[in-house]
Design a protein around this motif. Sequence first.
Motif, PDB file in Angstrom:
ATOM      1  N   ARG A 124     -29.899 -41.431  65.492  1.00  0.00           N
ATOM      2  CA  ARG A 124     -30.251 -40.022  65.694  1.00  0.00           C
ATOM      3  C   ARG A 124     -29.016 -39.115  65.604  1.00  0.00           C
ATOM      4  O   ARG A 124     -29.118 -37.995  65.118  1.00  0.00           O
ATOM      5  CB  ARG A 124     -30.967 -39.837  67.026  1.00  0.00           C
ATOM      6  CG  ARG A 124     -32.365 -40.404  66.980  1.00  0.00           C
ATOM      7  CD  ARG A 124     -33.086 -40.314  68.322  1.00  0.00           C
ATOM      8  NE  ARG A 124     -34.501 -40.476  68.079  1.00  0.00           N
ATOM      9  CZ  ARG A 124     -35.345 -39.476  67.845  1.00  0.00           C
ATOM     10  NH1 ARG A 124     -34.930 -38.243  67.871  1.00  0.00           N
ATOM     11  NH2 ARG A 124     -36.614 -39.716  67.610  1.00  0.00           N
ATOM     12  N   GLU A 125     -27.871 -39.602  66.054  1.00  0.00           N
ATOM     13  CA  GLU A 125     -26.644 -38.789  65.999  1.00  0.00           C
ATOM     14  C   GLU A 125     -26.050 -38.752  64.595  1.00  0.00           C
ATOM     15  O   GLU A 125     -25.533 -37.722  64.165  1.00  0.00           O
ATOM     16  CB  GLU A 125     -25.598 -39.347  66.971  1.00  0.00           C
ATOM     17  CG  GLU A 125     -25.943 -39.125  68.425  1.00  0.00           C
ATOM     18  CD  GLU A 125     -25.009 -39.866  69.371  1.00  0.00           C
ATOM     19  OE1 GLU A 125     -24.088 -40.585  68.899  1.00  0.00           O
ATOM     20  OE2 GLU A 125     -25.206 -39.741  70.598  1.00  0.00           O
ATOM     21  N   GLN A 126     -26.113 -39.848  63.862  1.00  0.00           N
ATOM     22  CA  GLN A 126     -25.424 -39.956  62.580  1.00  0.00           C
ATOM     23  C   GLN A 126     -26.295 -39.660  61.361  1.00  0.00           C
ATOM     24  O   GLN A 126     -25.777 -39.333  60.301  1.00  0.00           O
ATOM     25  CB  GLN A 126     -24.806 -41.355  62.440  1.00  0.00           C
ATOM     26  CG  GLN A 126     -23.789 -41.683  63.513  1.00  0.00           C
ATOM     27  CD  GLN A 126     -22.617 -40.719  63.518  1.00  0.00           C
ATOM     28  OE1 GLN A 126     -22.101 -40.347  62.469  1.00  0.00           O
ATOM     29  NE2 GLN A 126     -22.214 -40.276  64.697  1.00  0.00           N
ATOM     30  N   MET A 157     -38.001 -37.336  61.358  1.00  0.00           N
ATOM     31  CA  MET A 157     -39.044 -38.347  61.201  1.00  0.00           C
ATOM     32  C   MET A 157     -39.519 -38.899  62.541  1.00  0.00           C
ATOM     33  O   MET A 157     -40.546 -39.563  62.608  1.00  0.00           O
ATOM     34  CB  MET A 157     -38.525 -39.514  60.347  1.00  0.00           C
ATOM     35  CG  MET A 157     -38.303 -39.184  58.890  1.00  0.00           C
ATOM     36  SD  MET A 157     -37.637 -40.606  57.969  1.00  0.00           S
ATOM     37  CE  MET A 157     -38.969 -41.804  58.150  1.00  0.00           C
ATOM     38  N   ASP A 158     -38.767 -38.644  63.610  1.00  0.00           N
ATOM     39  CA  ASP A 158     -39.021 -39.184  64.956  1.00  0.00           C
ATOM     40  C   ASP A 158     -38.977 -40.712  64.955  1.00  0.00           C
ATOM     41  O   ASP A 158     -39.842 -41.391  65.504  1.00  0.00           O
ATOM     42  CB  ASP A 158     -40.343 -38.675  65.531  1.00  0.00           C
ATOM     43  CG  ASP A 158     -40.433 -38.869  67.039  1.00  0.00           C
ATOM     44  OD1 ASP A 158     -39.382 -39.099  67.682  1.00  0.00           O
ATOM     45  OD2 ASP A 158     -41.555 -38.801  67.573  1.00  0.00           O
ATOM     46  N   TYR A 191     -30.410 -51.060  57.166  1.00  0.00           N
ATOM     47  CA  TYR A 191     -29.129 -50.492  57.580  1.00  0.00           C
ATOM     48  C   TYR A 191     -28.863 -50.810  59.061  1.00  0.00           C
ATOM     49  O   TYR A 191     -27.780 -51.266  59.425  1.00  0.00           O
ATOM     50  CB  TYR A 191     -29.164 -48.984  57.348  1.00  0.00           C
ATOM     51  CG  TYR A 191     -27.963 -48.227  57.860  1.00  0.00           C
ATOM     52  CD1 TYR A 191     -26.855 -48.036  57.054  1.00  0.00           C
ATOM     53  CD2 TYR A 191     -27.939 -47.706  59.149  1.00  0.00           C
ATOM     54  CE1 TYR A 191     -25.750 -47.339  57.515  1.00  0.00           C
ATOM     55  CE2 TYR A 191     -26.839 -47.012  59.623  1.00  0.00           C
ATOM     56  CZ  TYR A 191     -25.752 -46.827  58.808  1.00  0.00           C
ATOM     57  OH  TYR A 191     -24.667 -46.150  59.268  1.00  0.00           O
ATOM     58  N   GLY A 192     -29.860 -50.558  59.895  1.00  0.00           N
ATOM     59  CA  GLY A 192     -29.692 -50.781  61.335  1.00  0.00           C
ATOM     60  C   GLY A 192     -29.476 -52.240  61.682  1.00  0.00           C
ATOM     61  O   GLY A 192     -28.647 -52.570  62.535  1.00  0.00           O
ATOM     62  N   LEU A 193     -30.225 -53.128  61.044  1.00  0.00           N
ATOM     63  CA  LEU A 193     -30.048 -54.551  61.314  1.00  0.00           C
ATOM     64  C   LEU A 193     -28.659 -55.001  60.894  1.00  0.00           C
ATOM     65  O   LEU A 193     -27.974 -55.717  61.631  1.00  0.00           O
ATOM     66  CB  LEU A 193     -31.116 -55.385  60.608  1.00  0.00           C
ATOM     67  CG  LEU A 193     -31.003 -56.895  60.835  1.00  0.00           C
ATOM     68  CD1 LEU A 193     -31.204 -57.239  62.314  1.00  0.00           C
ATOM     69  CD2 LEU A 193     -32.008 -57.647  59.970  1.00  0.00           C
TER      70      LEU A 193
END
Length: 144
Positions: A11-13, A20-21, A62-64
């Motif tokens: 959420r910050e980056q 999109m929540d 990306y997150g994984l």
Amino acid sequence: MNGPDLERYLREQIPLTVAMDVRVLSCDDNMLALTAPLAPNRNHLQTAFGGSLNALATLSGYGLLWRLLGDPGAHIVIRESHIRYDSPVTGDLRAVCRSPSVEALERFRSDFARKGKARLELESTIESGGKIAVTFRGVFVAVR
């Protein structure tokens, strides 16, 4: 990095995640599941917008990778991707990216440690009505 930390980071980056929540549903070393409500991600047919599906699938990979790499100084980008839309998504969006094989992950980590850069292919899926509606494959690159 745990689920709440990853969600806060995204959420910050990546401001699109706020619009999109996007939320982290589940997060561990084996899998990352992200969710987003249909309402802000719908198209004119009241089904999920293809761009939102693509973004959520990309974000799950990306997150994984961010979690698996565990290096806050690394830069992760997507190099290439392919997405297949098999059926409409009629409810909330849920993208799941599973860890690659142990061998692929070891090779990725070894390359990153040796060269300061490495690439890894990941697959994410999005289901609707109990079946896979979207399949995404992306090659992600990490650089120190």
